[in-house]
Design a protein around this motif. Structure first.
Motif, PDB file in Angstrom:
ATOM      1  N   CYS A   1       0.824  -1.223   0.000  1.00 17.63           N
ATOM      2  CA  CYS A   1       0.000   0.000   0.000  1.00 17.63           C
ATOM      3  C   CYS A   1       0.854   1.268   0.000  1.00 17.63           C
ATOM      4  O   CYS A   1       0.526   2.260  -0.671  1.00 17.63           O
ATOM      5  CB  CYS A   1      -0.918   0.013   1.229  1.00 17.63           C
ATOM      6  SG  CYS A   1      -2.215  -1.236   1.136  1.00 17.63           S
ATOM      7  N   SER A   2       1.939   1.231   0.763  1.00 15.93           N
ATOM      8  CA  SER A   2       2.812   2.397   0.845  1.00 15.93           C
ATOM      9  C   SER A   2       3.396   2.732  -0.528  1.00 15.93           C
ATOM     10  O   SER A   2       3.448   3.891  -0.946  1.00 15.93           O
ATOM     11  CB  SER A   2       3.913   2.116   1.871  1.00 15.93           C
ATOM     12  OG  SER A   2       4.869   3.118   1.807  1.00 15.93           O
ATOM     13  N   GLN A   3       3.812   1.696  -1.260  1.00 13.12           N
ATOM     14  CA  GLN A   3       4.363   1.912  -2.606  1.00 13.12           C
ATOM     15  C   GLN A   3       3.273   2.394  -3.564  1.00 13.12           C
ATOM     16  O   GLN A   3       3.494   3.293  -4.379  1.00 13.12           O
ATOM     17  CB  GLN A   3       4.984   0.601  -3.134  1.00 13.12           C
ATOM     18  CG  GLN A   3       6.240   0.201  -2.411  1.00 13.12           C
ATOM     19  CD  GLN A   3       6.633  -1.236  -2.702  1.00 13.12           C
ATOM     20  OE1 GLN A   3       5.789  -2.100  -2.954  1.00 13.12           O
ATOM     21  NE2 GLN A   3       7.928  -1.501  -2.658  1.00 13.12           N
ATOM     22  N   ALA A   4       2.090   1.805  -3.428  1.00 10.57           N
ATOM     23  CA  ALA A   4       0.988   2.192  -4.307  1.00 10.57           C
ATOM     24  C   ALA A   4       0.591   3.646  -4.078  1.00 10.57           C
ATOM     25  O   ALA A   4       0.316   4.385  -5.021  1.00 10.57           O
ATOM     26  CB  ALA A   4      -0.222   1.270  -4.073  1.00 10.57           C
TER      27      ALA A   4
ATOM     28  N   LEU B   1       1.278   7.147 -15.447  1.00 15.02           N
ATOM     29  CA  LEU B   1       1.716   5.808 -15.028  1.00 15.02           C
ATOM     30  C   LEU B   1       1.529   4.842 -16.201  1.00 15.02           C
ATOM     31  O   LEU B   1       0.410   4.664 -16.699  1.00 15.02           O
ATOM     32  CB  LEU B   1       0.872   5.364 -13.836  1.00 15.02           C
ATOM     33  CG  LEU B   1       1.413   4.251 -12.959  1.00 15.02           C
ATOM     34  CD1 LEU B   1       2.790   4.603 -12.432  1.00 15.02           C
ATOM     35  CD2 LEU B   1       0.456   4.000 -11.796  1.00 15.02           C
ATOM     36  N   ASN B   2       2.634   4.238 -16.637  1.00 13.09           N
ATOM     37  CA  ASN B   2       2.559   3.393 -17.828  1.00 13.09           C
ATOM     38  C   ASN B   2       3.341   2.100 -17.626  1.00 13.09           C
ATOM     39  O   ASN B   2       4.072   1.952 -16.643  1.00 13.09           O
ATOM     40  CB  ASN B   2       3.148   4.134 -19.042  1.00 13.09           C
ATOM     41  CG  ASN B   2       2.404   5.415 -19.312  1.00 13.09           C
ATOM     42  OD1 ASN B   2       1.195   5.410 -19.489  1.00 13.09           O
ATOM     43  ND2 ASN B   2       3.118   6.521 -19.314  1.00 13.09           N
ATOM     44  N   GLY B   3       3.184   1.244 -18.568  1.00  8.82           N
ATOM     45  CA  GLY B   3       4.020   0.045 -18.679  1.00  8.82           C
ATOM     46  C   GLY B   3       3.863  -0.916 -17.510  1.00  8.82           C
ATOM     47  O   GLY B   3       2.772  -1.097 -16.949  1.00  8.82           O
ATOM     48  N   ALA B   4       4.999  -1.502 -17.138  1.00 12.60           N
ATOM     49  CA  ALA B   4       5.014  -2.562 -16.125  1.00 12.60           C
ATOM     50  C   ALA B   4       4.578  -2.020 -14.762  1.00 12.60           C
ATOM     51  O   ALA B   4       3.870  -2.699 -13.995  1.00 12.60           O
ATOM     52  CB  ALA B   4       6.410  -3.173 -16.033  1.00 12.60           C
ATOM     53  N   LEU B   5       4.967  -0.812 -14.455  1.00  9.18           N
ATOM     54  CA  LEU B   5       4.610  -0.210 -13.168  1.00  9.18           C
ATOM     55  C   LEU B   5       3.098  -0.029 -13.065  1.00  9.18           C
ATOM     56  O   LEU B   5       2.489  -0.245 -11.999  1.00  9.18           O
ATOM     57  CB  LEU B   5       5.315   1.144 -13.034  1.00  9.18           C
ATOM     58  CG  LEU B   5       5.496   1.697 -11.629  1.00  9.18           C
ATOM     59  CD1 LEU B   5       6.179   0.673 -10.731  1.00  9.18           C
ATOM     60  CD2 LEU B   5       6.313   2.983 -11.674  1.00  9.18           C
ATOM     61  N   ARG B   6       2.478   0.340 -14.185  1.00  5.61           N
ATOM     62  CA  ARG B   6       1.029   0.504 -14.201  1.00  5.61           C
ATOM     63  C   ARG B   6       0.325  -0.826 -13.941  1.00  5.61           C
ATOM     64  O   ARG B   6      -0.666  -0.910 -13.217  1.00  5.61           O
ATOM     65  CB  ARG B   6       0.605   1.102 -15.550  1.00  5.61           C
ATOM     66  CG  ARG B   6      -0.890   1.178 -15.781  1.00  5.61           C
ATOM     67  CD  ARG B   6      -1.559   2.110 -14.789  1.00  5.61           C
ATOM     68  NE  ARG B   6      -3.007   2.073 -14.902  1.00  5.61           N
ATOM     69  CZ  ARG B   6      -3.714   2.965 -15.586  1.00  5.61           C
ATOM     70  NH1 ARG B   6      -3.121   3.962 -16.228  1.00  5.61           N
ATOM     71  NH2 ARG B   6      -5.017   2.856 -15.641  1.00  5.61           N
TER      72      ARG B   6
ATOM     73  N   ASP C   1      -2.184  -1.625 -10.904  1.00  3.20           N
ATOM     74  CA  ASP C   1      -3.546  -2.124 -11.131  1.00  3.20           C
ATOM     75  C   ASP C   1      -3.784  -3.436 -10.392  1.00  3.20           C
ATOM     76  O   ASP C   1      -4.851  -3.655  -9.806  1.00  3.20           O
ATOM     77  CB  ASP C   1      -3.797  -2.319 -12.640  1.00  3.20           C
ATOM     78  CG  ASP C   1      -3.969  -0.988 -13.360  1.00  3.20           C
ATOM     79  OD1 ASP C   1      -3.843  -0.958 -14.607  1.00  3.20           O
ATOM     80  OD2 ASP C   1      -4.223   0.033 -12.670  1.00  3.20           O
ATOM     81  N   ALA C   2      -2.745  -4.282 -10.409  1.00  4.48           N
ATOM     82  CA  ALA C   2      -2.865  -5.582  -9.735  1.00  4.48           C
ATOM     83  C   ALA C   2      -3.076  -5.386  -8.232  1.00  4.48           C
ATOM     84  O   ALA C   2      -3.871  -6.088  -7.600  1.00  4.48           O
ATOM     85  CB  ALA C   2      -1.618  -6.426 -10.010  1.00  4.48           C
ATOM     86  N   HIS C   3      -2.391  -4.391  -7.677  1.00  8.13           N
ATOM     87  CA  HIS C   3      -2.551  -4.119  -6.239  1.00  8.13           C
ATOM     88  C   HIS C   3      -3.950  -3.586  -5.952  1.00  8.13           C
ATOM     89  O   HIS C   3      -4.598  -3.963  -4.969  1.00  8.13           O
ATOM     90  CB  HIS C   3      -1.491  -3.105  -5.790  1.00  8.13           C
ATOM     91  CG  HIS C   3      -1.663  -2.681  -4.358  1.00  8.13           C
ATOM     92  ND1 HIS C   3      -1.219  -3.464  -3.306  1.00  8.13           N
ATOM     93  CD2 HIS C   3      -2.263  -1.609  -3.808  1.00  8.13           C
ATOM     94  CE1 HIS C   3      -1.539  -2.878  -2.164  1.00  8.13           C
ATOM     95  NE2 HIS C   3      -2.164  -1.738  -2.435  1.00  8.13           N
TER      96      HIS C   3
ATOM     97  N   ARG D   1      -6.708  -6.049  -5.483  1.00  6.24           N
ATOM     98  CA  ARG D   1      -6.726  -6.813  -4.213  1.00  6.24           C
ATOM     99  C   ARG D   1      -7.028  -5.924  -3.016  1.00  6.24           C
ATOM    100  O   ARG D   1      -7.461  -6.394  -1.986  1.00  6.24           O
ATOM    101  CB  ARG D   1      -5.350  -7.440  -3.969  1.00  6.24           C
ATOM    102  CG  ARG D   1      -4.964  -8.533  -4.941  1.00  6.24           C
ATOM    103  CD  ARG D   1      -3.720  -9.269  -4.412  1.00  6.24           C
ATOM    104  NE  ARG D   1      -2.654  -8.365  -4.018  1.00  6.24           N
ATOM    105  CZ  ARG D   1      -1.697  -7.914  -4.822  1.00  6.24           C
ATOM    106  NH1 ARG D   1      -1.666  -8.273  -6.092  1.00  6.24           N
ATOM    107  NH2 ARG D   1      -0.750  -7.103  -4.363  1.00  6.24           N
ATOM    108  N   CYS D   2      -6.734  -4.597  -3.089  1.00  8.31           N
ATOM    109  CA  CYS D   2      -6.718  -3.779  -1.884  1.00  8.31           C
ATOM    110  C   CYS D   2      -7.873  -2.792  -1.848  1.00  8.31           C
ATOM    111  O   CYS D   2      -7.894  -1.808  -2.593  1.00  8.31           O
ATOM    112  CB  CYS D   2      -5.384  -3.020  -1.807  1.00  8.31           C
ATOM    113  SG  CYS D   2      -5.240  -1.973  -0.359  1.00  8.31           S
ATOM    114  N   ALA D   3      -8.844  -3.020  -0.965  1.00  2.91           N
ATOM    115  CA  ALA D   3     -10.016  -2.152  -0.863  1.00  2.91           C
ATOM    116  C   ALA D   3      -9.642  -0.780  -0.323  1.00  2.91           C
ATOM    117  O   ALA D   3     -10.230   0.234  -0.716  1.00  2.91           O
ATOM    118  CB  ALA D   3     -11.071  -2.816   0.034  1.00  2.91           C
ATOM    119  N   GLY D   4      -8.667  -0.755   0.592  1.00  2.00           N
ATOM    120  CA  GLY D   4      -8.244   0.509   1.187  1.00  2.00           C
ATOM    121  C   GLY D   4      -7.706   1.466   0.129  1.00  2.00           C
ATOM    122  O   GLY D   4      -8.075   2.638   0.053  1.00  2.00           O
ATOM    123  N   CYS D   5      -6.812   0.984  -0.738  1.00  2.00           N
ATOM    124  CA  CYS D   5      -6.250   1.820  -1.803  1.00  2.00           C
ATOM    125  C   CYS D   5      -7.311   2.173  -2.837  1.00  2.00           C
ATOM    126  O   CYS D   5      -7.304   3.286  -3.375  1.00  2.00           O
ATOM    127  CB  CYS D   5      -5.072   1.108  -2.471  1.00  2.00           C
ATOM    128  SG  CYS D   5      -3.584   1.120  -1.455  1.00  2.00           S
TER     129      CYS D   5
END
Lengths: 218, 199
Positions: free
Chosen positions: A3-6, A18-23, A27-29, A32-36
């Motif tokens: 979450c901190s990184q997101a 935000l593009n590419g692999a980082l995007r 998105d994957a996070h 999974r994460c309702a808080g974010c």
């Protein structure tokens, strides 16, 4: 991604940077994460609410007319200031012209200047070659002769010259040519200039006080 | 108004045509008024400042550089007037003057959800925006309401684009923290937000 990184990527996501692999990781996070999800949704909502700002009072119907009227008033005020400025400048120019004419006419009505007096060596010591003198003696000689000359010429009504060679001749001082050349720039007091050229780095003593009447121009 | 048409109007106004400038005022008055109102939150002061901004824009029109958007130039003048005004007069919080509030548009996509919960969240958002610093508030208003880039906002604020990004970042963090209290229940919160965003 946690979450901190997101969270650190929220701004980039909102600014569409935000593009590419980082995007993909981001998105994957989110999946999974309702808080974010909630936080991001809140930030997007803030943007949407600000963009769809409806709670602003209406602009008055005559607003544009008032703006145009204000502009017309300010243009008239500017025109009045310009006319006033021109009038003031005109008066000042007339006064300046009158002053110049007065100063041009007045000297021609004064008594003619006394003819230039050719200085002689009779009142001074014989011609001195400066290389023969030590520092103190040279300083005293230059200042004394400058002072003597100033009084003499003032009394004779002679306009002092800024020509170094004439000054040297009047003061009966002989200096090497190169010193003479280096002193050309000292228009204020040529003799002090020669002294400074002869003893560089040492400030000369203050010039002697001259009489009240400012006839001469060194 | 298309950019080419706007440039022609500006050129005519620069040659002294009051009618051309009138058309420019008419094109921008709502947006400029809304921006100034959000900064000052006082109807009468907003009218004065907005009017002054347009007059100053006309007086300085010859200095306008067509390389930049006319709106950016206008907002720069208005922003500086707002800052000067706020420095001289502490802002007095006023309630919304409901008699002056415009009606919502007919367009369904622009209409804000009318439920009590959505209104509450919307009011909370604006209340939090009001608490931002002048620079942060300006960045948020110009970024979201006017759709301006960080470069353009930087010209208004007279700071580099990277500083504008910093203002936006800090504004978002402050708004998030201030509004977190509104989101008491996850499920309810998501429902609120879903309703507002899809209204």
């Amino acid at each position: 991604m946690n979450c901190s990184q997101a969270e650190k990527l929220f701004d980039a996501y909102l600014d569409d940077e935000l593009n590419g692999a980082l995007r993909l990781e981001f998105d994957a996070h989110l999946v999974r994460c309702a808080g974010c999800q909630r936080m991001l949704a809140l930030l997007e909502t803030i943007g949407d609410v600000v963009a769809a700002d409806h709670d602003v009072p209406r602009v008055a119907a005559d607003f544009v007319d008032r703006v145009v009227q204000d502009i017309a008033v300010s243009q008239q005020a500017q025109l009045r200031r310009q006319r006033w400025r021109r009038a003031v400048l005109g008066v000042v120019a007339l006064q300046a012209a009158a002053a110049v004419a007065f100063m041009w006419v007045l000297p021609r009505r004064q008594a003619p200047r006394a003819p230039a007096v050719e200085a002689t060596a009779t009142e001074y010591t014989p011609t001195v070659a400066v290389e023969d003198l030590d520092r103190e003696a040279l300083k005293e000689l230059v200042l004394r002769r400058a002072e003597d000359m100033a009084f003499e010429w003032h009394a004779a009504g002679v306009e002092l010259t800024s020509n170094f060679k004439d000054m040297l001749r009047y003061a009966n001082l002989m200096v090497p040519d190169e010193v003479l050349k280096n002193s050309e720039g000292f228009a204020v007091n040529p003799l002090l200039g020669i002294f400074q050229a002869l003893v560089p780095g040492e400030a000369p003593e203050p010039e002697p006080v001259v009489p009240d009447s400012d006839v001469h121009s060194i | 108004m298309p950019r080419s048409e706007e440039l022609k109007l500006i050129a005519r106004a620069q040659r002294g045509s009051p009618e051309a400038f009138r058309l420019l005022v008419d094109a921008y008055k709502e947006r400029l008024f809304a921006f100034v109102w959000r900064m000052l939150r006082d109807h009468h002061e907003t009218e004065d400042i907005t009017q002054t901004a347009f007059v100053k824009a006309f007086q300085a029109l010859k200095q306008y550089n067509a390389k930049y958007a006319f709106s950016t130039w206008l907002f720069t003048i208005a922003y500086r007037l707002c800052v000067n005004h706020l420095r001289k007069h502490r802002p007095v919080p006023t309630d919304l003057d409901f008699a002056q509030i415009g009606e919502t548009t007919e367009d369904v996509h622009d209409a804000v959800a009318q439920t009590e919960d959505a209104r509450r969240l919307r009011d909370a958002i604006w209340k939090s925006v009001e608490q931002l610093s002048e620079a942060q508030k300006t960045a948020v208003l110009l970024f979201y309401r006017e759709g301006k880039s960080c470069d353009a906002i930087g010209r208004v604020l007279d700071v580099p684009a990277v500083t504008v990004k910093s203002h936006l970042h800090r504004a978002r963090a402050r708004l998030r923290a201030a509004l977190a209290a509104e989101l008491v229940d996850e499920t309810v919160a998501l429902e609120f937000l879903g309703r507002i965003r899809t209204a």
